[in-house]
Design a protein around this motif. Structure first.
Motif, short mmCIF file in Angstrom:
data_model
loop_
_atom_site.label_atom_id
_atom_site.label_comp_id
_atom_site.label_asym_id
_atom_site.label_seq_id
_atom_site.Cartn_x
_atom_site.Cartn_y
_atom_site.Cartn_z
N PHE A 1 0.88 -1.17 0.00
CA PHE A 1 0.00 0.00 0.00
C PHE A 1 0.92 1.21 0.00
O PHE A 1 2.15 1.07 0.02
CB PHE A 1 -0.96 0.00 1.20
N PHE A 2 0.34 2.41 -0.04
CA PHE A 2 1.16 3.61 -0.18
C PHE A 2 2.25 3.68 0.87
O PHE A 2 2.00 3.58 2.06
CB PHE A 2 0.28 4.86 -0.09
N ASP A 3 3.49 3.84 0.39
CA ASP A 3 4.66 4.03 1.24
C ASP A 3 5.04 2.78 2.03
O ASP A 3 5.75 2.87 3.03
CB ASP A 3 4.46 5.22 2.19
N CYS A 4 4.55 1.63 1.60
CA CYS A 4 4.94 0.37 2.22
C CYS A 4 5.41 -0.58 1.10
O CYS A 4 4.63 -1.39 0.60
CB CYS A 4 3.79 -0.25 3.00
N PRO A 5 6.68 -0.45 0.70
CA PRO A 5 7.17 -1.20 -0.47
C PRO A 5 7.48 -2.66 -0.15
O PRO A 5 7.68 -3.04 1.00
CB PRO A 5 8.46 -0.46 -0.83
N TYR A 6 7.50 -3.47 -1.21
CA TYR A 6 8.02 -4.82 -1.09
C TYR A 6 9.47 -4.74 -0.64
O TYR A 6 10.19 -3.80 -0.98
CB TYR A 6 7.98 -5.53 -2.44
N GLN A 7 9.91 -5.75 0.11
CA GLN A 7 11.31 -5.81 0.56
C GLN A 7 11.78 -7.25 0.66
O GLN A 7 11.00 -8.13 1.02
CB GLN A 7 11.47 -5.14 1.93
N LEU A 8 13.03 -7.46 0.34
CA LEU A 8 13.69 -8.70 0.72
C LEU A 8 14.12 -8.55 2.17
O LEU A 8 14.44 -7.45 2.61
CB LEU A 8 14.92 -8.95 -0.15
N SER A 9 14.12 -9.63 2.91
CA SER A 9 14.52 -9.53 4.31
C SER A 9 15.13 -10.83 4.80
O SER A 9 15.15 -11.84 4.09
CB SER A 9 13.31 -9.15 5.18
N SER A 10 15.56 -10.78 6.05
CA SER A 10 16.12 -11.97 6.69
C SER A 10 15.02 -12.84 7.28
O SER A 10 15.30 -13.94 7.76
CB SER A 10 17.10 -11.55 7.79
N GLU A 11 13.78 -12.35 7.25
CA GLU A 11 12.66 -13.09 7.82
C GLU A 11 12.21 -14.20 6.86
O GLU A 11 12.35 -14.09 5.64
CB GLU A 11 11.49 -12.15 8.09
N LEU A 12 11.67 -15.27 7.41
CA LEU A 12 11.19 -16.38 6.58
C LEU A 12 9.95 -15.98 5.79
O LEU A 12 9.74 -16.45 4.67
CB LEU A 12 10.88 -17.60 7.46
N ILE A 13 9.13 -15.12 6.39
CA ILE A 13 7.91 -14.65 5.72
C ILE A 13 8.21 -13.30 5.10
O ILE A 13 8.58 -12.36 5.78
CB ILE A 13 6.74 -14.55 6.70
N GLY A 14 8.05 -13.20 3.80
CA GLY A 14 8.33 -11.94 3.12
C GLY A 14 8.53 -12.16 1.65
O GLY A 14 8.30 -13.26 1.11
N GLN A 15 8.99 -11.12 0.96
CA GLN A 15 9.21 -11.23 -0.47
C GLN A 15 10.52 -11.97 -0.75
O GLN A 15 11.44 -11.98 0.06
CB GLN A 15 9.28 -9.83 -1.10
N THR A 16 10.55 -12.60 -1.92
CA THR A 16 11.75 -13.30 -2.39
C THR A 16 12.03 -12.87 -3.83
O THR A 16 11.31 -12.02 -4.39
CB THR A 16 11.56 -14.83 -2.35
N TYR A 17 13.02 -13.50 -4.42
CA TYR A 17 13.35 -13.20 -5.82
C TYR A 17 12.17 -13.48 -6.74
O TYR A 17 12.05 -12.88 -7.82
CB TYR A 17 14.57 -14.03 -6.25
N ARG A 18 11.28 -14.39 -6.33
CA ARG A 18 10.12 -14.72 -7.16
C ARG A 18 9.16 -13.54 -7.29
O ARG A 18 8.34 -13.49 -8.23
CB ARG A 18 9.37 -15.91 -6.56
N ASP A 19 9.21 -12.61 -6.34
CA ASP A 19 8.31 -11.46 -6.36
C ASP A 19 8.85 -10.30 -7.19
O ASP A 19 8.17 -9.28 -7.36
CB ASP A 19 8.06 -10.97 -4.93
N ALA A 20 10.05 -10.44 -7.70
CA ALA A 20 10.65 -9.34 -8.45
C ALA A 20 9.90 -9.07 -9.75
O ALA A 20 9.45 -9.99 -10.43
CB ALA A 20 12.12 -9.66 -8.75
N THR A 21 9.77 -7.81 -10.09
CA THR A 21 9.29 -7.42 -11.41
C THR A 21 10.44 -7.51 -12.38
O THR A 21 11.52 -6.96 -12.14
CB THR A 21 8.74 -5.98 -11.39
#
Length: 235
Positions: A110-130
């Motif tokens: 949502f506004f001002d909350c971007p996708y991010q890669l992180s050290s957490e197990l739950i989150g975005q990965t390379y598969r989410d890349a545009t």
């Protein structure tokens, strides 16, 4: 400063994850630095083979620091094809003959909350890349940067700077300085302020009656890279 409070509110939303790391005494710079160092080390890996998504996958897997980051990677093939993988709100522009001919789009929950890669197990990965591929020509200029650049500098300003400064290093410095100046200017009607208003954030109604509106730049880290496409000389 009262009329600028909505902009500060939405900006604070983007800092929640950073505050989380701060509460855990985590340096938020460590994760992106290691991620990019790993990407640099792995760029010639045979498995990567000019695939920025695979490079992102391997660099993320090799990163052990705690934290999170948005990231954009671009790889230029000898054929002139620029391949891009983007997670979050970093950006890339391609300028040709004084015009922006290609732009990446930010990824946000949502506004001002971007996708991010992180050290957490739950989150975005390379598969989410545009993923994007663009055919470049000699004379094109590539401008890459963090949201600290594109939230504070309009595309027409980028075109203006690039047209005046031919040296890529000096152009990058000029764009970073322009973004920094805009970020602290509470009267500048920045790309960030414009998007905030479009998303429903603005000054109180009684100030709008007086003709006021939400303005101001966005204080943020600013990273700028400028590259120029030239024909390689063959000895």
């Amino acid at each position: 400063m009262g009329e600028f409070w909505p902009l500060q509110m939405v900006f604070q939303a983007s800092l929640l994850l950073m505050h989380r790391w701060a509460e855990q005494n985590v340096n938020p710079a460590l994760f992106p630095r290691e991620l990019m160092a790993n990407a640099s080390d792995l760029v010639m890996d045979e498995e990567v083979s000019y695939n920025p998504q695979i490079l992102l996958k391997k660099a993320h897997a090799a990163t052990s620091s705690i934290g999170s980051a948005t990231v954009i990677i671009a790889m230029l093939e000898k054929s002139g094809t620029l391949k891009i993988a983007n997670v979050g709100d970093c950006g890339l522009r391609i300028l040709r003959k004084g015009q922006v001919v290609f732009s990446t789009a930010p990824q946000e929950h949502f506004f001002d909350c971007p996708y991010q890669l992180s050290s957490e197990l739950i989150g975005q990965t390379y598969r989410d890349a545009t993923l994007c591929s663009v055919e470049l020509t000699e004379g094109d200029t590539i401008v890459m940067g963090s949201d600290g650049l594109f939230d504070n500098v309009f595309d027409h300003e980028i075109v203006s700077v690039i047209s005046k400064i031919q040296n890529a290093v000096e152009a990058a410095k000029a764009l970073a300085e322009l973004a920094s100046n805009h970020s602290v200017d509470t009267t500048f009607d920045s790309p960030y302020a414009l998007e905030a208003r479009n998303m429903g954030f603005d000054v109180p109604w009684w100030q709008r009656i007086l003709g006021k509106k939400l303005t101001g730049g966005k204080l943020d880290d600013i990273t700028v890279i400028v590259g120029q496409v030239i024909r390689a000389s063959i000895d």
